[in-house]
Design a protein around this motif. Structure first.
Motif, PDB file in Angstrom:
ATOM      1  N   CYS A   5       3.356   2.171   3.921  1.00 48.28           N
ATOM      2  CA  CYS A   5       4.200   1.513   2.925  1.00 48.28           C
ATOM      3  C   CYS A   5       3.308   1.225   1.716  1.00 48.28           C
ATOM      4  O   CYS A   5       2.325   0.488   1.825  1.00 48.28           O
ATOM      5  CB  CYS A   5       4.785   0.221   3.487  1.00 48.28           C
ATOM      6  SG  CYS A   5       5.937  -0.583   2.363  1.00 48.28           S
ATOM      7  N   TYR A   6       3.630   1.867   0.590  1.00 45.47           N
ATOM      8  CA  TYR A   6       2.776   1.796  -0.597  1.00 45.47           C
ATOM      9  C   TYR A   6       3.223   0.698  -1.560  1.00 45.47           C
ATOM     10  O   TYR A   6       4.400   0.385  -1.675  1.00 45.47           O
ATOM     11  CB  TYR A   6       2.810   3.137  -1.341  1.00 45.47           C
ATOM     12  CG  TYR A   6       2.106   4.266  -0.621  1.00 45.47           C
ATOM     13  CD1 TYR A   6       0.752   4.512  -0.826  1.00 45.47           C
ATOM     14  CD2 TYR A   6       2.796   5.095   0.250  1.00 45.47           C
ATOM     15  CE1 TYR A   6       0.101   5.559  -0.178  1.00 45.47           C
ATOM     16  CE2 TYR A   6       2.161   6.145   0.904  1.00 45.47           C
ATOM     17  CZ  TYR A   6       0.809   6.365   0.684  1.00 45.47           C
ATOM     18  OH  TYR A   6       0.174   7.396   1.334  1.00 45.47           O
ATOM     19  N   GLY A   7       2.247   0.101  -2.265  1.00 46.70           N
ATOM     20  CA  GLY A   7       2.522  -0.819  -3.353  1.00 46.70           C
ATOM     21  C   GLY A   7       2.951  -2.212  -2.921  1.00 46.70           C
ATOM     22  O   GLY A   7       2.978  -2.536  -1.728  1.00 46.70           O
ATOM     23  N   GLY A   8       3.250  -3.055  -3.904  1.00 52.46           N
ATOM     24  CA  GLY A   8       3.675  -4.426  -3.648  1.00 52.46           C
ATOM     25  C   GLY A   8       2.612  -5.200  -2.886  1.00 52.46           C
ATOM     26  O   GLY A   8       1.407  -5.020  -3.117  1.00 52.46           O
ATOM     27  N   ASP A   9       3.054  -6.057  -1.979  1.00 53.05           N
ATOM     28  CA  ASP A   9       2.109  -6.832  -1.169  1.00 53.05           C
ATOM     29  C   ASP A   9       1.314  -5.932  -0.223  1.00 53.05           C
ATOM     30  O   ASP A   9       0.222  -6.295   0.212  1.00 53.05           O
ATOM     31  CB  ASP A   9       2.858  -7.883  -0.343  1.00 53.05           C
ATOM     32  CG  ASP A   9       3.450  -8.981  -1.221  1.00 53.05           C
ATOM     33  OD1 ASP A   9       2.950  -9.158  -2.348  1.00 53.05           O
ATOM     34  OD2 ASP A   9       4.413  -9.643  -0.784  1.00 53.05           O
ATOM     35  N   PHE A  10       1.875  -4.776   0.092  1.00 54.39           N
ATOM     36  CA  PHE A  10       1.197  -3.848   1.007  1.00 54.39           C
ATOM     37  C   PHE A  10       0.041  -3.114   0.320  1.00 54.39           C
ATOM     38  O   PHE A  10      -0.945  -2.771   0.966  1.00 54.39           O
ATOM     39  CB  PHE A  10       2.191  -2.815   1.555  1.00 54.39           C
ATOM     40  CG  PHE A  10       3.264  -3.408   2.409  1.00 54.39           C
ATOM     41  CD1 PHE A  10       3.053  -3.645   3.758  1.00 54.39           C
ATOM     42  CD2 PHE A  10       4.504  -3.729   1.865  1.00 54.39           C
ATOM     43  CE1 PHE A  10       4.049  -4.195   4.559  1.00 54.39           C
ATOM     44  CE2 PHE A  10       5.500  -4.283   2.649  1.00 54.39           C
ATOM     45  CZ  PHE A  10       5.277  -4.515   4.002  1.00 54.39           C
ATOM     46  N   GLY A  11       0.190  -2.863  -0.970  1.00 54.89           N
ATOM     47  CA  GLY A  11      -0.840  -2.137  -1.721  1.00 54.89           C
ATOM     48  C   GLY A  11      -1.031  -2.744  -3.091  1.00 54.89           C
ATOM     49  O   GLY A  11      -0.590  -2.189  -4.113  1.00 54.89           O
ATOM     50  N   PRO A  12      -1.704  -3.903  -3.163  1.00 57.33           N
ATOM     51  CA  PRO A  12      -1.806  -4.644  -4.434  1.00 57.33           C
ATOM     52  C   PRO A  12      -2.577  -3.927  -5.539  1.00 57.33           C
ATOM     53  O   PRO A  12      -2.476  -4.318  -6.710  1.00 57.33           O
ATOM     54  CB  PRO A  12      -2.526  -5.939  -4.019  1.00 57.33           C
ATOM     55  CG  PRO A  12      -3.227  -5.622  -2.735  1.00 57.33           C
ATOM     56  CD  PRO A  12      -2.368  -4.618  -2.044  1.00 57.33           C
ATOM     57  N   ASP A  13      -3.342  -2.889  -5.195  1.00 55.47           N
ATOM     58  CA  ASP A  13      -4.127  -2.186  -6.229  1.00 55.47           C
ATOM     59  C   ASP A  13      -3.497  -0.860  -6.644  1.00 55.47           C
ATOM     60  O   ASP A  13      -4.101  -0.107  -7.414  1.00 55.47           O
ATOM     61  CB  ASP A  13      -5.559  -1.936  -5.725  1.00 55.47           C
ATOM     62  CG  ASP A  13      -6.281  -3.226  -5.382  1.00 55.47           C
ATOM     63  OD1 ASP A  13      -6.144  -4.201  -6.146  1.00 55.47           O
ATOM     64  OD2 ASP A  13      -6.973  -3.267  -4.347  1.00 55.47           O
TER      65      ASP A  13
END
Length: 239
Positions: A103-111
Motif C-alpha cells: 500500500c503506497y503513500g499516505g501514512d503507509f509511505g510518508p516519503d
C-alpha cells in the motif's frame, strides 16, 4: 569464473573469496550457488559461509590444520578449490519469485511525494515504476530478514534521509540511493518510505523465520488501504 576468484586471508579463521568488484546479479548468483555447494559439501574444518554482494567469506577451524607444514590458510584454500572443482556448472537459478503487496503513500509511505519531487515525476509514476520491475535479493542485512534489493530504476532513486527516523513500522518499503528494501521489524532507519506491506518477512516463532532469501526475486504490486487492513486482519486471525 572460479579461476578468477581471489582468495584473501580474513582474520585467523576466515577466507574472503572475492568474485568481483562491482555489484552484478550474475556474480552474486554465483556467490550464493557457491555458498550452497560448500554448505552441502563441507570440507574438514569448515564452519560456515557468509555471502555478500561481491564476496563470500568462508569460516573454518584452523586447529584442524595445525599438524601440517603448510599454513592453515593455504590448506583451507586448497580444500575450497578442490570442492569448487567438483561443483556442477549449471545455469539454473537458486531462488524463487515472490510477489509482495504494497500500500503506497499516505501514512503507509510518508516519503512517496518527496521521492516523486526529487525525480520530477508524480507519486503515481513512482508507484508504476516501482511495481513494474522484478528485484533481485542480493543479501540480507542489518535487521533479521531485511532484503537488499537490486534492479530498481534510476528514475525513482533518492538519497537516504538526512536525519534517520527513530522508529519505522515493520513492513515499510523504502528507497535508499538506487536500492529498495523492506523493513521486516520495527527499527530505526534512514530510507525514504514509499509504502508498506502486510506480508510478514520475519516470524521468529516459525521453523523458517525469514521469508526472503538471498538469490530470490521480488515483484511488488499495489493494494488499497482497505485491502491492506483486510490482509492484515485475515493473517492475524490465522496466526
Amino acid at each position: 569464473m572460479f579461476q578468477d576468484i581471489k582468495y584473501l586471508s580474513f582474520g585467523e579463521a576466515g577466507i574472503l573469496l572475492e568474485f568481483g568488484s562491482v555489484m552484478d546479479k550474475e556474480i552474486n548468483l554465483q556467490i550464493h550457488k557457491t555458498a550452497k555447494w560448500l554448505n552441502d559439501h563441507p570440507f574438514d574444518g569448515f564452519i560456515e559461509t557468509v555471502p555478500a554482494y561481491t564476496t563470500l567469506t568462508v569460516l573454518y577451524d584452523p586447529m584442524k590444520f595445525i599438524h601440517f607444514k603448510k599454513s592453515a590458510f593455504e590448506l583451507a584454500v586448497e580444500q575450497i578449490r578442490n570442492k569448487l572443482e567438483s561443483m556442477p556448472d549449471e545455469n539454473s537459478s537458486v531462488g524463487r519469485t515472490i510477489e509482495i503487496p504494497v500500500c503506497y503513500g499516505g501514512d503507509f509511505g510518508p516519503d512517496l511525494e518527496n521521492v516523486a519531487s526529487i525525480n520530477g515525476i508524480s507519486p503515481q509514476e513512482v508507484i508504476s515504476i516501482h511495481t513494474e520491475k522484478t528485484y533481485y535479493v542480493y543479501m540480507l542485512g542489518f535487521a533479521p530478514g531485511f532484503p537488499f534489493l537490486g534492479g530498481m530504476a534510476k528514475e525513482i532513486a533518492a538519497p537516504r534521509l538526512s536525519s534517520p527516523r527513530l522508529s519505522i513500522p515493520k513492513g515499510s518499503v523504502g528507497i535508499a540511493g538506487e536500492q529498495t528494501g523492506i523493513y521486516p521489524i520495527e527499527t530505526p532507519g534512514g530510507w525514504q518510505l514509499i509504502g508498506r506491506t502486510p506480508t510478514k518477512l520475519f516470524t521468529p516463532d516459525q521453523d523458517h523465520p525469514v521469508l526472503l532469501q538471498a538469490g530470490d526475486q521480488v515483484k511488488f504490486y499495489q493494494i488499497t488501504p482497505e485491502e491492506y487492513h483486510a490482509w492484515e486482519a485475515e493473517h492475524e486471525h490465522h496466526d
